[in-house]
Write a protein that holds these residues in place. Structure first.
Motif, PDB file in Angstrom:
ATOM      1  N   ASN A  18       0.837  -1.196   0.000  1.00 31.55           N
ATOM      2  CA  ASN A  18       0.000   0.000   0.000  1.00 31.55           C
ATOM      3  C   ASN A  18       0.871   1.244   0.000  1.00 31.55           C
ATOM      4  O   ASN A  18       2.092   1.175   0.074  1.00 31.55           O
ATOM      5  N   LEU A  19       0.192   2.387  -0.046  1.00 32.61           N
ATOM      6  CA  LEU A  19       0.877   3.661  -0.172  1.00 32.61           C
ATOM      7  C   LEU A  19       0.672   4.493   1.078  1.00 32.61           C
ATOM      8  O   LEU A  19      -0.394   4.494   1.681  1.00 32.61           O
ATOM      9  N   CYS A  20       1.727   5.241   1.453  1.00 32.11           N
ATOM     10  CA  CYS A  20       1.589   6.352   2.388  1.00 32.11           C
ATOM     11  C   CYS A  20       1.507   7.598   1.523  1.00 32.11           C
ATOM     12  O   CYS A  20       2.518   8.053   0.973  1.00 32.11           O
ATOM     13  N   LEU A  21       0.315   8.139   1.374  1.00 32.58           N
ATOM     14  CA  LEU A  21       0.140   9.341   0.564  1.00 32.58           C
ATOM     15  C   LEU A  21       0.516  10.558   1.391  1.00 32.58           C
ATOM     16  O   LEU A  21      -0.162  10.890   2.365  1.00 32.58           O
ATOM     17  N   ASP A  22       1.604  11.210   1.002  1.00 33.46           N
ATOM     18  CA  ASP A  22       2.027  12.449   1.637  1.00 33.46           C
ATOM     19  C   ASP A  22       1.533  13.584   0.737  1.00 33.46           C
ATOM     20  O   ASP A  22       2.035  13.773  -0.376  1.00 33.46           O
ATOM     21  N   THR A  23       0.560  14.344   1.239  1.00 34.30           N
ATOM     22  CA  THR A  23      -0.090  15.352   0.404  1.00 34.30           C
ATOM     23  C   THR A  23       0.888  16.442  -0.033  1.00 34.30           C
ATOM     24  O   THR A  23       0.769  16.969  -1.148  1.00 34.30           O
ATOM     25  N   GLY A  24       1.858  16.775   0.826  1.00 38.30           N
ATOM     26  CA  GLY A  24       2.827  17.791   0.476  1.00 38.30           C
ATOM     27  C   GLY A  24       3.814  17.329  -0.569  1.00 38.30           C
ATOM     28  O   GLY A  24       4.069  18.015  -1.559  1.00 38.30           O
ATOM     29  N   HIS A  25       4.390  16.150  -0.379  1.00 40.71           N
ATOM     30  CA  HIS A  25       5.341  15.636  -1.356  1.00 40.71           C
ATOM     31  C   HIS A  25       4.677  15.392  -2.703  1.00 40.71           C
ATOM     32  O   HIS A  25       5.280  15.649  -3.755  1.00 40.71           O
ATOM     33  N   TYR A  26       3.435  14.913  -2.681  1.00 37.96           N
ATOM     34  CA  TYR A  26       2.751  14.638  -3.945  1.00 37.96           C
ATOM     35  C   TYR A  26       2.480  15.942  -4.691  1.00 37.96           C
ATOM     36  O   TYR A  26       2.656  16.008  -5.908  1.00 37.96           O
ATOM     37  N   ALA A  27       2.082  16.988  -3.962  1.00 35.20           N
ATOM     38  CA  ALA A  27       1.887  18.296  -4.591  1.00 35.20           C
ATOM     39  C   ALA A  27       3.223  18.872  -5.070  1.00 35.20           C
ATOM     40  O   ALA A  27       3.305  19.480  -6.144  1.00 35.20           O
ATOM     41  N   TYR A  28       4.256  18.704  -4.290  1.00 34.16           N
ATOM     42  CA  TYR A  28       5.608  19.154  -4.645  1.00 34.16           C
ATOM     43  C   TYR A  28       6.001  18.588  -6.015  1.00 34.16           C
ATOM     44  O   TYR A  28       6.653  19.263  -6.817  1.00 34.16           O
ATOM     45  N   CYS A  29       5.589  17.355  -6.275  1.00 37.42           N
ATOM     46  CA  CYS A  29       5.953  16.668  -7.513  1.00 37.42           C
ATOM     47  C   CYS A  29       4.854  16.746  -8.576  1.00 37.42           C
ATOM     48  O   CYS A  29       4.885  16.003  -9.565  1.00 37.42           O
ATOM     49  N   GLY A  30       3.859  17.606  -8.348  1.00 36.36           N
ATOM     50  CA  GLY A  30       2.844  17.858  -9.361  1.00 36.36           C
ATOM     51  C   GLY A  30       1.618  16.981  -9.306  1.00 36.36           C
ATOM     52  O   GLY A  30       0.770  17.034 -10.206  1.00 36.36           O
ATOM     53  N   GLY A  31       1.471  16.164  -8.269  1.00 34.57           N
ATOM     54  CA  GLY A  31       0.348  15.239  -8.190  1.00 34.57           C
ATOM     55  C   GLY A  31      -0.878  15.839  -7.520  1.00 34.57           C
ATOM     56  O   GLY A  31      -0.791  16.833  -6.791  1.00 34.57           O
ATOM     57  N   ASP A  32      -2.025  15.215  -7.757  1.00 33.67           N
ATOM     58  CA  ASP A  32      -3.319  15.614  -7.200  1.00 33.67           C
ATOM     59  C   ASP A  32      -3.753  14.538  -6.207  1.00 33.67           C
ATOM     60  O   ASP A  32      -4.130  13.434  -6.597  1.00 33.67           O
ATOM     61  N   SER A  33      -3.710  14.862  -4.916  1.00 35.30           N
ATOM     62  CA  SER A  33      -3.990  13.858  -3.881  1.00 35.30           C
ATOM     63  C   SER A  33      -5.420  13.347  -3.948  1.00 35.30           C
ATOM     64  O   SER A  33      -5.671  12.150  -3.772  1.00 35.30           O
ATOM     65  N   VAL A  34      -6.379  14.233  -4.185  1.00 34.39           N
ATOM     66  CA  VAL A  34      -7.777  13.800  -4.243  1.00 34.39           C
ATOM     67  C   VAL A  34      -7.970  12.824  -5.393  1.00 34.39           C
ATOM     68  O   VAL A  34      -8.624  11.783  -5.240  1.00 34.39           O
ATOM     69  N   ARG A  35      -7.390  13.146  -6.541  1.00 38.01           N
ATOM     70  CA  ARG A  35      -7.534  12.248  -7.690  1.00 38.01           C
ATOM     71  C   ARG A  35      -6.898  10.885  -7.409  1.00 38.01           C
ATOM     72  O   ARG A  35      -7.436   9.841  -7.795  1.00 38.01           O
ATOM     73  N   LEU A  36      -5.745  10.897  -6.731  1.00 38.23           N
ATOM     74  CA  LEU A  36      -5.102   9.619  -6.409  1.00 38.23           C
ATOM     75  C   LEU A  36      -5.972   8.802  -5.470  1.00 38.23           C
ATOM     76  O   LEU A  36      -6.117   7.581  -5.653  1.00 38.23           O
ATOM     77  N   ILE A  37      -6.567   9.437  -4.474  1.00 39.31           N
ATOM     78  CA  ILE A  37      -7.458   8.723  -3.557  1.00 39.31           C
ATOM     79  C   ILE A  37      -8.663   8.174  -4.294  1.00 39.31           C
ATOM     80  O   ILE A  37      -9.081   7.031  -4.079  1.00 39.31           O
ATOM     81  N   GLU A  38      -9.218   8.978  -5.193  1.00 40.86           N
ATOM     82  CA  GLU A  38     -10.403   8.530  -5.938  1.00 40.86           C
ATOM     83  C   GLU A  38     -10.073   7.407  -6.916  1.00 40.86           C
ATOM     84  O   GLU A  38     -10.918   6.560  -7.207  1.00 40.86           O
ATOM     85  N   THR A  39      -8.849   7.388  -7.430  1.00 41.19           N
ATOM     86  CA  THR A  39      -8.459   6.393  -8.440  1.00 41.19           C
ATOM     87  C   THR A  39      -7.884   5.127  -7.823  1.00 41.19           C
ATOM     88  O   THR A  39      -8.166   4.011  -8.268  1.00 41.19           O
ATOM     89  N   TYR A  40      -7.070   5.292  -6.780  1.00 38.60           N
ATOM     90  CA  TYR A  40      -6.378   4.164  -6.164  1.00 38.60           C
ATOM     91  C   TYR A  40      -6.702   4.067  -4.672  1.00 38.60           C
ATOM     92  O   TYR A  40      -5.842   3.708  -3.864  1.00 38.60           O
ATOM     93  N   GLY A  41      -7.931   4.373  -4.322  1.00 35.61           N
ATOM     94  CA  GLY A  41      -8.300   4.426  -2.916  1.00 35.61           C
ATOM     95  C   GLY A  41      -8.003   3.168  -2.137  1.00 35.61           C
ATOM     96  O   GLY A  41      -7.595   3.236  -0.965  1.00 35.61           O
ATOM     97  N   GLU A  42      -8.149   2.014  -2.768  1.00 38.27           N
ATOM     98  CA  GLU A  42      -7.919   0.758  -2.057  1.00 38.27           C
ATOM     99  C   GLU A  42      -6.441   0.555  -1.737  1.00 38.27           C
ATOM    100  O   GLU A  42      -6.090  -0.300  -0.925  1.00 38.27           O
ATOM    101  N   ARG A  43      -5.557   1.371  -2.331  1.00 39.60           N
ATOM    102  CA  ARG A  43      -4.123   1.257  -2.083  1.00 39.60           C
ATOM    103  C   ARG A  43      -3.612   2.286  -1.073  1.00 39.60           C
ATOM    104  O   ARG A  43      -2.435   2.287  -0.751  1.00 39.60           O
ATOM    105  N   ILE A  44      -4.475   3.177  -0.621  1.00 41.20           N
ATOM    106  CA  ILE A  44      -4.040   4.189   0.343  1.00 41.20           C
ATOM    107  C   ILE A  44      -4.139   3.584   1.742  1.00 41.20           C
ATOM    108  O   ILE A  44      -5.223   3.375   2.274  1.00 41.20           O
TER     109      ILE A  44
END
Length: 307
Positions: free
Chosen positions: A193-219
Motif C-alpha cells: 500500500n501507499l503512504c500518501l504524503d499530500t505535500g510531497h505529492y503536490a511538490y511533484c505535481g500530483g493531485d492527492s484527491v484524484r489519487l485517492i479517488e483512483t487508487y483508494g484501495e491502495r491508500i
C-alpha cells in the motif's frame, strides 16, 4: 444549539490524527540543531495530538520498555516506524536493507503500532545536490523495485505483523503521478500500500484527491502537509534539491499552502476505512521554539475540518 457553521463541518471519524518528529525539525537520530526527544514528546502532547511516529531510528529511545513508559505517561501512542530503502538496486542490497528494516520493525511492533512507512532512497544528495544516481529508473530497476518491495512487505508482515506503506517522496524515484501509478500497477495490492504524503505529492505535481479517488484501495496511510506554491515555483525553476528547499520554507503551515486539505480529508473519510493522518511539516533546521505554536494551530485547523 448547533450553529449554521458547525452544521457544515463533517465528522471525519475514520481519521486518526497525529504528528511526527519531522514537524519538530527532526531529520536525524542525533543532531545539535534538533530539540531533545523529551521536549518533542512533551510538546506534541501539549499541542493536542494522541498519535506519533518514531521518526529517525535512534532519536526516540530504542528500549521498548522505556519508549512505552515515556509515551504512555504523556498519553501518546505510536502509529508507525519509518525506514529508508534502495530496493531498485536489486538483491545486492537485500541483506543490509533487512538488517535496518528488522531493527526498526521490531521496535515498531513492540510499541503496538501496526504500520511501517517505507521511503525510497534519494537520487541526489539532500544537502549538496550531488547526483547519486540517475533520476529515472531503467525497466530492470523498476522490476527490482517492485519485486523487492513485495518481498519486503511479505517478510515484514510475516515476521513482525506490520503492514508497509510506501511513501512517494521528492527527489526519489517514486515521486510524480506517472511514477506513483507505475509503481502501484507493478506491485501486489494484497502486499503493498501507499503512504500518501499530500505535500510531497503536490511538490511533484500530483493531485492527492484524484489519487485517492483512483487508487483508494491502495491508500494505507496519510501524511498531511502543504507546500508554498511561490517557493515551490522558485525551487523547481532553480533545480533546488529537497533539503535546501525545506530550508527555504517550501513546506508551509496549513491552511496557507496547497493542496487544500479539506477535500483530501473528505476523500480519505469516504474510503470507509480507518486511516492514520499524521501531520508532517518538514522544517529542518528550525528554531527550537518554532514548532509548538505551529503544531497547536495545525491541530486546531484540523479540528475545524472535522478531524
Amino acid at each position: 444549539m448547533t450553529t449554521a457553521h458547525s452544521s457544515r463541518v463533517p465528522t471525519l471519524d475514520r481519521l486518526r490524527v497525529g504528528s511526527a518528529p519531522d514537524s519538530w525539525g527532526v531529520w536525524f537520530p542525533d543532531d545539535p540543531l534538533q530539540v531533545p526527544w523529551q521536549r518533542f514528546l512533551d510538546e506534541v502532547a501539549e499541542a493536542g495530538y494522541e498519535w506519533i511516529e518514531l521518526g529517525p531510528h535512534g532519536y526516540l529511545p530504542t528500549d521498548p520498555a522505556v519508549l512505552r513508559a515515556e509515551t504512555g505517561r504523556r498519553g501518546l501512542r505510536v502509529s508507525a516506524g519509518t525506514v529508508f530503502t534502495s530496493l531498485h538496486r536489486g538483491p545486492a542490497v537485500w541483506d543490509d536493507t533487512w538488517a535496518h528494516v528488522s531493527q526498526v520493525a521490531a521496535l515498531t511492533a513492540e510499541t503496538g503500532a501496526r504500520h511501517l512507512v517505507v521511503i525510497p532512497s534519494f537520487w541526489r544528495d539532500d544537502r549538496t545536490a550531488e547526483m547519486i544516481e540517475p533520476a529515472e529508473l531503467t525497466a530492470d530497476q523498476w522490476r527490482e523495485l517492485a519485486s523487492g518491495t513485495e518481498r519486503l512487505a511479505a517478510r515484514v508482515r510475516d515476521t513482525y505483523g506490520l503492514e508497509i506503506a510506501v511513501h512517494p517522496h521528492a527527489d526519489t524515484h517514486i515521486d510524480t503521478e506517472a511514477n506513483v501509478t507505475r509503481f502501484l500497477d507493478a506491485t501486489d495490492p494484497d502486499l503493498v500500500n501507499l503512504c500518501l504524503d499530500t505535500g510531497h505529492y503536490a511538490y511533484c505535481g500530483g493531485d492527492s484527491v484524484r489519487l485517492i479517488e483512483t487508487y483508494g484501495e491502495r491508500i494505507g496511510y496519510l501524511h498531511l502537509k502543504q507546500v508554498d506554491p511561490e517557493v515551490l515555483a522558485d525551487v523547481v525553476a532553480g533545480g533546488v534539491p529537497f533539503g535546501p528547499a525545506v530550508g527555504r520554507g517550501v513546506m508551509c503551515e496549513p491552511p496557507r499552502g496547497v493542496p487544500e486539505l479539506e477535500p483530501v480529508l473528505l476523500a480519505a473519510q469516504g474510503l470507509g476505512v480507518e486511516l492514520f493522518a499524521i501531520v508532517e511539516q518538514d522544517m529542518y533546521p528550525c528554531p527550537p521554539d518554532q514548532p509548538l505554536p505551529i503544531a497547536t494551530r495545525t491541530r486546531r485547523f484540523l479540528r475545524s475540518c472535522g478531524a
